[in-house]
Scaffold this motif. Sequence first.
Motif, PDB file in Angstrom:
ATOM      1  N   ILE A 144      83.924  19.403  -8.520  1.00 27.50           N
ATOM      2  CA  ILE A 144      84.809  18.374  -9.083  1.00 27.50           C
ATOM      3  C   ILE A 144      85.731  17.836  -7.998  1.00 27.50           C
ATOM      4  O   ILE A 144      85.933  16.630  -7.873  1.00 27.50           O
ATOM      5  CB  ILE A 144      85.638  18.954 -10.255  1.00 27.50           C
ATOM      6  CG1 ILE A 144      84.733  19.334 -11.408  1.00 27.50           C
ATOM      7  CG2 ILE A 144      86.685  17.951 -10.715  1.00 27.50           C
ATOM      8  CD1 ILE A 144      85.454  20.042 -12.550  1.00 27.50           C
ATOM      9  N   ALA A 172      83.827  15.524  -5.783  1.00 28.04           N
ATOM     10  CA  ALA A 172      83.522  14.267  -6.466  1.00 28.04           C
ATOM     11  C   ALA A 172      84.776  13.395  -6.541  1.00 28.04           C
ATOM     12  O   ALA A 172      84.716  12.179  -6.351  1.00 28.04           O
ATOM     13  CB  ALA A 172      82.989  14.551  -7.865  1.00 28.04           C
ATOM     14  N   LEU A 173      85.932  14.024  -6.792  1.00 21.46           N
ATOM     15  CA  LEU A 173      87.177  13.259  -6.856  1.00 21.46           C
ATOM     16  C   LEU A 173      87.488  12.620  -5.509  1.00 21.46           C
ATOM     17  O   LEU A 173      87.873  11.442  -5.454  1.00 21.46           O
ATOM     18  CB  LEU A 173      88.350  14.151  -7.292  1.00 21.46           C
ATOM     19  CG  LEU A 173      88.385  14.545  -8.773  1.00 21.46           C
ATOM     20  CD1 LEU A 173      89.509  15.535  -9.029  1.00 21.46           C
ATOM     21  CD2 LEU A 173      88.559  13.323  -9.666  1.00 21.46           C
ATOM     22  N   GLY A 183      94.965  13.698  -2.226  1.00 21.48           N
ATOM     23  CA  GLY A 183      96.095  14.531  -2.665  1.00 21.48           C
ATOM     24  C   GLY A 183      95.736  15.529  -3.745  1.00 21.48           C
ATOM     25  O   GLY A 183      96.611  16.015  -4.451  1.00 21.48           O
ATOM     26  N   VAL A 184      94.429  15.809  -3.899  1.00 21.53           N
ATOM     27  CA  VAL A 184      94.038  16.876  -4.825  1.00 21.53           C
ATOM     28  C   VAL A 184      93.723  18.115  -3.986  1.00 21.53           C
ATOM     29  O   VAL A 184      92.737  18.141  -3.258  1.00 21.53           O
ATOM     30  CB  VAL A 184      92.808  16.475  -5.665  1.00 21.53           C
ATOM     31  CG1 VAL A 184      92.436  17.595  -6.625  1.00 21.53           C
ATOM     32  CG2 VAL A 184      93.088  15.195  -6.433  1.00 21.53           C
ATOM     33  N   ASP A 185      94.601  19.100  -4.049  1.00 20.40           N
ATOM     34  CA  ASP A 185      94.463  20.252  -3.159  1.00 20.40           C
ATOM     35  C   ASP A 185      93.424  21.252  -3.665  1.00 20.40           C
ATOM     36  O   ASP A 185      92.643  21.792  -2.911  1.00 20.40           O
ATOM     37  CB  ASP A 185      95.804  20.977  -3.008  1.00 20.40           C
ATOM     38  CG  ASP A 185      96.825  20.077  -2.321  1.00 20.40           C
ATOM     39  OD1 ASP A 185      96.395  19.210  -1.538  1.00 20.40           O
ATOM     40  OD2 ASP A 185      98.024  20.220  -2.593  1.00 20.40           O
ATOM     41  N   ASP A 186      93.440  21.500  -4.952  1.00 20.82           N
ATOM     42  CA  ASP A 186      92.551  22.532  -5.467  1.00 20.82           C
ATOM     43  C   ASP A 186      92.197  22.202  -6.912  1.00 20.82           C
ATOM     44  O   ASP A 186      93.014  21.654  -7.653  1.00 20.82           O
ATOM     45  CB  ASP A 186      93.255  23.896  -5.400  1.00 20.82           C
ATOM     46  CG  ASP A 186      92.286  25.045  -5.672  1.00 20.82           C
ATOM     47  OD1 ASP A 186      91.097  24.908  -5.332  1.00 20.82           O
ATOM     48  OD2 ASP A 186      92.718  26.066  -6.232  1.00 20.82           O
ATOM     49  N   VAL A 187      90.973  22.523  -7.302  1.00 15.81           N
ATOM     50  CA  VAL A 187      90.542  22.308  -8.688  1.00 15.81           C
ATOM     51  C   VAL A 187      89.906  23.598  -9.182  1.00 15.81           C
ATOM     52  O   VAL A 187      89.103  24.205  -8.474  1.00 15.81           O
ATOM     53  CB  VAL A 187      89.505  21.164  -8.787  1.00 15.81           C
ATOM     54  CG1 VAL A 187      89.152  20.891 -10.232  1.00 15.81           C
ATOM     55  CG2 VAL A 187      90.005  19.903  -8.119  1.00 15.81           C
ATOM     56  N   ARG A 188      90.280  24.036 -10.364  1.00 11.53           N
ATOM     57  CA  ARG A 188      89.642  25.198 -10.985  1.00 11.53           C
ATOM     58  C   ARG A 188      89.188  24.775 -12.372  1.00 11.53           C
ATOM     59  O   ARG A 188      89.930  24.123 -13.112  1.00 11.53           O
ATOM     60  CB  ARG A 188      90.622  26.371 -11.156  1.00 11.53           C
ATOM     61  CG  ARG A 188      91.347  26.809  -9.913  1.00 11.53           C
ATOM     62  CD  ARG A 188      90.558  27.696  -8.997  1.00 11.53           C
ATOM     63  NE  ARG A 188      90.403  29.062  -9.476  1.00 11.53           N
ATOM     64  CZ  ARG A 188      89.636  29.957  -8.857  1.00 11.53           C
ATOM     65  NH1 ARG A 188      88.976  29.630  -7.759  1.00 11.53           N
ATOM     66  NH2 ARG A 188      89.531  31.181  -9.324  1.00 11.53           N
ATOM     67  N   GLN A 189      87.963  25.137 -12.724  1.00 11.05           N
ATOM     68  CA  GLN A 189      87.505  24.798 -14.069  1.00 11.05           C
ATOM     69  C   GLN A 189      87.355  26.044 -14.922  1.00 11.05           C
ATOM     70  O   GLN A 189      86.819  27.066 -14.473  1.00 11.05           O
ATOM     71  CB  GLN A 189      86.171  24.042 -14.026  1.00 11.05           C
ATOM     72  CG  GLN A 189      85.568  23.942 -15.421  1.00 11.05           C
ATOM     73  CD  GLN A 189      84.701  22.754 -15.679  1.00 11.05           C
ATOM     74  OE1 GLN A 189      84.309  22.042 -14.775  1.00 11.05           O
ATOM     75  NE2 GLN A 189      84.377  22.525 -16.947  1.00 11.05           N
TER      76      GLN A 189
END
Lengths: 80, 80
Positions: free
Chosen positions: B21, B24-25, B32-38
């Motif tokens: 994700i 893709a972002l 400025g999206v440092d980390d993504v967890r789903q």
Amino acid sequence: MKAKVHVTLKNGVLDPQGKAIGNALSGLGFTGVDDVRQGKYIELDLAEKDPAKARESVEAMCRQLLANTVIENYAIELVG
Amino acid sequence: MKAKVHVTLKNGVLDPQGKAIGNALSGLGFTGVDDVRQGKYIELDLAEKDPAKARESVEAMCRQLLANTVIENYAIELVG
């Protein structure tokens, strides 16, 4: 700033994954579970410090990637 | 009574879905999206009216089916 995003199926949209969980629960002997719906939960760590701008940017992410707005709703919660 | 369950990967457990994700972002131009967890979000409609009994039963469901407690945490919220 952290953003918590919930993506859930709209009412009326069939949820086979939720159905499967419901069947598995009753197979395990759990009674009294009327309905199960499964959604997605996404946590984003954002560099943005301004809540208004962060929300705007996460809204755009939801519309463009995270949710299929034809069949899904999304809810955004900003933390910290 | 409704139960809302969040199942999230424990800290330190790799999250390839979240990584995908994030990639893709950034491919879509979101910076400025440092980390993504789903994680997973599960809503249960319970016949049980007593909050203590409902929580106990949902705890058992989480341990037995909804979460893999080796790598996942779960949080239960009761509503209504």
